[in-house]
Design a protein around this motif. Sequence first.
Motif, mmCIF file in Angstrom:
data_model
loop_
_atom_site.group_PDB
_atom_site.id
_atom_site.type_symbol
_atom_site.label_atom_id
_atom_site.label_comp_id
_atom_site.label_asym_id
_atom_site.label_seq_id
_atom_site.Cartn_x
_atom_site.Cartn_y
_atom_site.Cartn_z
ATOM 1 N N ALA A 1 21.781 -13.906 10.750
ATOM 2 C CA ALA A 1 20.178 -13.316 11.946
ATOM 3 C C ALA A 1 20.307 -11.879 11.179
ATOM 4 O O ALA A 1 19.261 -11.787 11.022
ATOM 5 N N PHE A 2 20.816 -10.955 10.726
ATOM 6 C CA PHE A 2 20.510 -9.342 10.286
ATOM 7 C C PHE A 2 19.721 -9.814 9.392
ATOM 8 O O PHE A 2 19.044 -9.409 8.782
ATOM 9 N N THR A 3 20.060 -10.851 8.447
ATOM 10 C CA THR A 3 19.602 -10.733 7.229
ATOM 11 C C THR A 3 17.662 -11.311 7.301
ATOM 12 O O THR A 3 16.641 -10.831 7.239
ATOM 13 N N LEU A 4 17.664 -12.538 8.429
ATOM 14 C CA LEU A 4 16.445 -12.982 8.651
ATOM 15 C C LEU A 4 15.653 -11.469 9.314
ATOM 16 O O LEU A 4 14.489 -11.577 9.660
ATOM 17 N N GLU A 5 16.098 -10.987 9.792
ATOM 18 C CA GLU A 5 15.846 -9.240 10.485
ATOM 19 C C GLU A 5 15.444 -8.799 9.670
ATOM 20 O O GLU A 5 14.024 -7.966 9.923
ATOM 21 N N LEU A 6 15.822 -8.730 8.586
ATOM 22 C CA LEU A 6 15.535 -8.092 7.005
ATOM 23 C C LEU A 6 14.152 -8.498 6.669
ATOM 24 O O LEU A 6 13.572 -8.084 6.335
ATOM 25 N N VAL A 7 14.145 -9.900 6.688
ATOM 26 C CA VAL A 7 12.706 -10.622 6.010
ATOM 27 C C VAL A 7 11.548 -10.185 7.809
ATOM 28 O O VAL A 7 10.286 -9.857 6.968
ATOM 29 N N ARG A 8 12.237 -10.482 8.648
ATOM 30 C CA ARG A 8 11.016 -10.226 9.401
ATOM 31 C C ARG A 8 9.996 -8.518 9.102
ATOM 32 O O ARG A 8 9.421 -7.848 9.416
ATOM 33 N N ARG A 9 11.466 -7.562 8.960
ATOM 34 C CA ARG A 9 11.224 -6.070 9.282
ATOM 35 C C ARG A 9 9.824 -6.278 7.986
ATOM 36 O O ARG A 9 9.052 -5.719 7.841
ATOM 37 N N ALA A 10 9.986 -6.939 6.771
ATOM 38 C CA ALA A 10 9.247 -6.790 5.561
ATOM 39 C C ALA A 10 7.782 -7.331 5.617
ATOM 40 O O ALA A 10 6.897 -6.255 5.215
ATOM 41 N N GLU A 11 7.411 -8.054 6.740
ATOM 42 C CA GLU A 11 7.002 -8.971 6.566
ATOM 43 C C GLU A 11 6.569 -7.705 7.672
ATOM 44 O O GLU A 11 4.625 -7.805 7.548
ATOM 45 N N ALA A 12 6.485 -7.433 8.679
ATOM 46 C CA ALA A 12 5.996 -6.364 9.347
ATOM 47 C C ALA A 12 5.300 -4.729 8.770
ATOM 48 O O ALA A 12 4.561 -4.790 8.979
ATOM 49 N N ALA A 13 6.281 -4.514 8.187
ATOM 50 C CA ALA A 13 5.638 -3.138 6.766
ATOM 51 C C ALA A 13 4.780 -3.584 5.960
ATOM 52 O O ALA A 13 4.288 -3.091 4.895
ATOM 53 N N GLY A 14 4.511 -5.394 5.506
ATOM 54 C CA GLY A 14 3.153 -5.353 4.736
ATOM 55 C C GLY A 14 3.651 -5.489 3.147
ATOM 56 O O GLY A 14 3.100 -5.583 2.289
ATOM 57 N N TYR A 15 4.712 -5.962 2.957
ATOM 58 C CA TYR A 15 5.704 -6.297 1.539
ATOM 59 C C TYR A 15 4.896 -7.753 1.360
ATOM 60 O O TYR A 15 5.003 -8.711 2.735
ATOM 61 N N GLN A 16 4.397 -7.671 -0.073
ATOM 62 C CA GLN A 16 3.307 -9.195 -0.564
ATOM 63 C C GLN A 16 4.129 -9.908 -0.796
ATOM 64 O O GLN A 16 3.707 -11.225 -0.956
ATOM 65 N N ALA A 17 5.845 -10.311 -1.034
ATOM 66 C CA ALA A 17 6.678 -10.632 -1.682
ATOM 67 C C ALA A 17 7.877 -10.696 -1.426
ATOM 68 O O ALA A 17 8.328 -9.389 -1.193
ATOM 69 N N LEU A 18 8.871 -11.302 -1.461
ATOM 70 C CA LEU A 18 10.450 -11.685 -1.366
ATOM 71 C C LEU A 18 10.619 -11.736 -2.589
ATOM 72 O O LEU A 18 10.898 -13.706 -3.031
ATOM 73 N N VAL A 19 11.749 -10.540 -3.249
ATOM 74 C CA VAL A 19 12.622 -11.525 -4.330
ATOM 75 C C VAL A 19 14.372 -11.118 -3.785
ATOM 76 O O VAL A 19 14.604 -10.333 -3.404
ATOM 77 N N VAL A 20 14.376 -13.031 -4.405
ATOM 78 C CA VAL A 20 15.805 -12.770 -3.474
ATOM 79 C C VAL A 20 16.824 -12.924 -4.827
ATOM 80 O O VAL A 20 16.861 -13.661 -5.553
ATOM 81 N N THR A 21 17.836 -12.103 -4.189
ATOM 82 C CA THR A 21 19.137 -12.008 -5.641
ATOM 83 C C THR A 21 19.829 -12.641 -5.693
ATOM 84 O O THR A 21 20.534 -12.510 -4.971
ATOM 85 N N VAL A 22 20.513 -13.518 -6.564
ATOM 86 C CA VAL A 22 21.130 -14.468 -6.848
ATOM 87 C C VAL A 22 22.180 -14.515 -7.138
ATOM 88 O O VAL A 22 23.386 -15.737 -7.180
ATOM 89 N N ASP A 23 21.696 -13.704 -8.762
ATOM 90 C CA ASP A 23 23.916 -13.643 -9.511
ATOM 91 C C ASP A 23 24.274 -12.597 -9.280
ATOM 92 O O ASP A 23 25.356 -12.494 -9.524
#
Length: 365
Positions: A146-168
């Motif tokens: 739930a906190f992870t999703l909150e980070l995504v929503r914060r990034a969207e609201a702040a105007g970030y233009q892409a999401l980079v998920v580190t998977v390694d």
Amino acid sequence: MPPEPLLNQIPPAIAAVSDYEPFARARLDDNAWAYLHSGAADEITFHANRQAFEQQHLHNRVLVDVRGGHTRLQLFGQTFRHPVLLAPVAYQTLFHPDGELATAQAAAAMEAGMVVSTLAGRTLEEIAAHAAAPLWFQLYFQPDRAFTLELVRRAEAAGYQALVVTVDAPLAGVRNREQRAGFHLPPGVGAANLQGMRQPQTVLEDGQSVVFDGLMAHAPTWREIVELRRLTELPLLLKGIASPDDALRALEVGADGLIVSNHGGRTLDTMPATLALLPAIAAAVQERVPLLLDGGVRRGTDIVKALALGASAVLIGRPMVYGLAATGALGVAHVIRLLREELEVAMALTGCPTLADINPAVLAP
């Protein structure tokens, strides 16, 4: 010896990106330097990233009319002046008091895209408020989904233009250099974006593994990527792709872009260099999505080599921090400027007026 004070101008001795390294070392204590300049285990992959560029040669082309040439490109509907992006480096306040705010200032001055780490020393909102260049947000999945999703929503609201998920990097690599230095985050340095997050308490039973049942208990899987793709409309990039099979799986689950990366040699030692990994991944992807690359980029010629092998752009991590540690925003901007100017020279001498003209023909056998 105590660290030297920050520079307030660029010394004449700095003519190339690599020249920043000793100036950065002189201004960081052993603790910060161990974090910045460490690779996993014997640091074979850490050094291989650089060696791969040095071992790949270029052909020059003569008498080519390159008037009107430029380094512009488009990624995910965004226009960039050049293909040099700033990689997501954690805890930048460890290297300079202003941390990511100085980096954002440099990115704006040089019109460079910046990827902000989940583990930034400043909040993603504060960085966005100081930014005037494209911002992407790098996401580490947290045990608290739930906190992870909150980070995504914060990034969207702040105007970030892409999401980079580190998977390694679901867990840290075995970084002996940090262990020998006793690395720790000093007072005042931490992950500003994770304030208030609840940390789960994992209790191991007899016979359970600290790694498999402890550290990896909350690691993301492909299921989390599928769910994230459903929950956000931002362009989604996966960072840490190192095999054609994983690249194809990423496309199947809806990734819009891939970053070929071995985490700067900081996770699994003896992995191949990213430049060596790139051709097979590019062949599998067949230009269906943009490929970006990080690891070892120090020269404009390196960028030409990466693009010739299938990348659309590159990211720089340690070079950015060397400049930041030496002279703040001015140093970061100068690093980007050096790379862009060298890129233009290399393009002109290989007969490539635009990035689209860079192809495998510029590479020597």
